[in-house]
Design an enzyme around this catalytic site. Structure first.
Site, PDB file in Angstrom:
ATOM      1  N   CYS A  69       0.891  -1.050  -0.155  1.00 49.38           N
ATOM      2  CA  CYS A  69      -0.019  -0.126  -0.004  1.00 49.38           C
ATOM      3  C   CYS A  69       0.770   1.100  -0.126  1.00 49.38           C
ATOM      4  O   CYS A  69       1.805   1.441  -0.950  1.00 49.38           O
ATOM      5  CB  CYS A  69      -0.881   0.052   1.160  1.00 49.38           C
ATOM      6  SG  CYS A  69      -0.320  -0.364   2.768  1.00 49.38           S
ATOM      7  N   ASP A  90       2.776   2.697   3.048  1.00 46.33           N
ATOM      8  CA  ASP A  90       3.979   2.153   3.841  1.00 46.33           C
ATOM      9  C   ASP A  90       4.083   0.518   4.320  1.00 46.33           C
ATOM     10  O   ASP A  90       4.948   0.064   4.775  1.00 46.33           O
ATOM     11  CB  ASP A  90       4.102   2.887   5.194  1.00 46.33           C
ATOM     12  CG  ASP A  90       4.434   4.351   5.079  1.00 46.33           C
ATOM     13  OD1 ASP A  90       5.303   4.681   4.269  1.00 46.33           O
ATOM     14  OD2 ASP A  90       3.794   5.240   5.408  1.00 46.33           O
ATOM     15  N   TRP A 145       2.009  -1.383   6.298  1.00 49.32           N
ATOM     16  CA  TRP A 145       1.629  -2.048   7.394  1.00 49.32           C
ATOM     17  C   TRP A 145       0.215  -1.912   8.066  1.00 49.32           C
ATOM     18  O   TRP A 145      -0.233  -2.100   9.052  1.00 49.32           O
ATOM     19  CB  TRP A 145       2.391  -1.352   8.453  1.00 49.32           C
ATOM     20  CG  TRP A 145       2.464   0.442   8.618  1.00 49.32           C
ATOM     21  CD1 TRP A 145       1.365   0.977   8.356  1.00 49.32           C
ATOM     22  CD2 TRP A 145       3.669   1.053   8.642  1.00 49.32           C
ATOM     23  NE1 TRP A 145       1.921   2.458   8.334  1.00 49.32           N
ATOM     24  CE2 TRP A 145       3.262   2.721   8.554  1.00 49.32           C
ATOM     25  CE3 TRP A 145       5.117   1.082   8.864  1.00 49.32           C
ATOM     26  CZ2 TRP A 145       4.156   3.806   8.539  1.00 49.32           C
ATOM     27  CZ3 TRP A 145       5.837   2.013   9.119  1.00 49.32           C
ATOM     28  CH2 TRP A 145       5.392   3.257   8.969  1.00 49.32           C
ATOM     29  N   ARG A 155      -3.148  -1.943   4.995  1.00 52.67           N
ATOM     30  CA  ARG A 155      -3.864  -2.683   4.079  1.00 52.67           C
ATOM     31  C   ARG A 155      -3.043  -3.668   3.715  1.00 52.67           C
ATOM     32  O   ARG A 155      -3.519  -4.899   3.412  1.00 52.67           O
ATOM     33  CB  ARG A 155      -3.954  -1.671   2.629  1.00 52.67           C
ATOM     34  CG  ARG A 155      -5.308  -0.569   2.930  1.00 52.67           C
ATOM     35  CD  ARG A 155      -5.217   0.262   2.012  1.00 52.67           C
ATOM     36  NE  ARG A 155      -4.241   1.415   2.251  1.00 52.67           N
ATOM     37  CZ  ARG A 155      -4.023   2.636   1.722  1.00 52.67           C
ATOM     38  NH1 ARG A 155      -5.288   2.943   0.843  1.00 52.67           N
ATOM     39  NH2 ARG A 155      -3.426   3.569   1.872  1.00 52.67           N
TER      40      ARG A 155
END
Length: 399
Positions: A212, A214, A216, A218
């Site tokens: 996504c 970053d 962490w 999605r």
């Protein structure tokens, strides 16, 4: 959680995949686990160069290998492409992921890059110096967006759902508020993404890289759900615990921020993990004999997380939890001590069916709107009429 046991369960390391010690001191990527598995062809130079080219240094790393086809799920953050940047190291990293599966039937398959952001969001990030992969620069890749909204949209959606639960006095008001919240639509898109990933792995034998922004939020949701769909082991009590330890805790979901724990920033709060648990409930609802645990387990897990009684979810990543195990209690100990409360009496999976590749081991998930329902035991638990009476069951969407 033992990395060696978990990764050896699906045959790693092997000629295609190896352990890298570059993050043992969390210097390569501070928000990643110290144990990283990467393509066997990837040199230290390629690994380090790819990390430098990815947001938060969250390079492509192995999450799961599906033994029946040899295809894998890798995860990362977005590349720092900007308007015209490229990285030869990152391009080689993705090429080595694709070629790591040397099985004759699948060795020439393309790598599927699953960007879990709406296309417009990815384009905005590109204008800000990050963005998405330009397929012209990567060999044998397919790039595809799935429009899962960001943390701010999900927070507003949950607020609307909670307001509906608290204020709706009629079935009509409930249905109107539920539709306006958009919560079930978000769940539908989340499940559609996981369904596509699992089918790509299982049916096509093609490997997948999920990211996504970053990597962490999605990414954790879709990677976890895809593995739940593919692998019956993760539908057991022990397997589900391992899945959360690996995909959420080790790979750095920001629990302190998202759940507003301790000194978390309220502006960063969002029901990302709750939404994941809701999606798991949807799978349990559709496949009631396929899960060893019941939905009371999921509700209790969320309650215990937000109560802050255990150290399991304190911290935003593995590095920040160093030493916590010696000073706090683990939530998993509580569940194992009270296991009888959380067992699903309808669970009917044999030891043979727990083997990957057994017919029926992969869940054929429906993402039709009629099959995605409000989680009444979570959201309507304090309104008995909403999930015990006939009218209430209809209002909450239960069958």
């Amino acid at each position: 959680f033992d990395y060696n046991i978990e990764y050896s369960r699906f045959g790693v390391p092997n000629p295609g995949w190896k352990y890298s010690s570059l993050n043992e001191n969390y210097k390569l990527c501070p928000t990643y686990p110290k144990w990283l598995f990467v393509p066997g062809e990837a040199t230290n130079e390629i690994i380090q160069g790819s990390a430098k080219f990815r947001s938060q240094q969250r390079l492509p790393a192995l999450s799961y290998l599906y033994q029946p086809t040899g295809a894998v799920i890798c995860r990362s953050s977005q590349p720092c492409v900007g308007l015209n940047k490229r990285s030869g190291h990152d391009e080689k990293m993705l090429s080595s992921i694709r070629s790591a599966n040397n099985r004759e039937s699948y060795r020439y398959n393309k790598l599927h890059i699953i960007d879990t952001r709406p296309r417009v969001n990815a384009m905005v990030n590109r204008a800000g110096g990050k963005g998405y992969e330009d397929v012209k620069n990567y060999v044998d890749v397919v790039y595809r967006n799935f429009p899962i909204q960001n943390i701010h949209v999900m927070r507003e959606s949950m607020l609307k759902l909670r307001n509906t639960v608290e204020s709706a006095l009629t079935t009509a008001a409930w249905n109107e508020g539920l539709e306006e919240s958009g919560w079930l639509v978000h769940l539908k898109i989340l499940l559609e993404t996981a369904k596509f990933i699992s089918r790509t792995i299982h049916r096509d034998g093609s490997s997948v890289l999920i990211h996504c922004s970053d990597g962490w939020d999605r990414t954790a949701q879709t990677s976890s759900l895809s593995q739940l769909i593919l692998d019956p082991y993760y539908r057991t009590l022990n397997g589900f615990q391992i899945l959360i330890e690996k995909e959420w805790l080790a790979f750095g979901h920001k629990f302190v921020e998202r759940c507003a724990l301790l000194d978390g920033n309220p502006d960063e709060a969002s029901p990302i993990f709750l939404q994941f648990l809701d999606a798991v409930y949807q799978l349990l609802y559709q496949f009631p004999v396929s899960f060893e645990f019941n939905d009371h387990y999921l509700v209790t897990l969320y309650d215990m997380l937000t109560a802050g009684k255990f150290g399991t979810f304190l911290g935003n990543n593995e590095r920040s939890r160093i030493g916590l195990a010696e000073r706090t209690f683990s939530i998993w100990g509580y569940f194992w001590e009270n296991i009888e409360k959380f067992l699903n009496p309808e669970y009917g999976v044999s030891s043979r069916q727990l083997e990957l590749g057994d017919p029926g081991s992969m869940l054929e998930v429906s993402t039709e709107s009629r099959d995605i329902v409000p989680w009444s035991t979570m959201y309507c638990r304090y309104d008995i009429t909403r999930h015990t009476s006939d009218q209430g069951s209809n209002a909450c969407g239960d069958k």
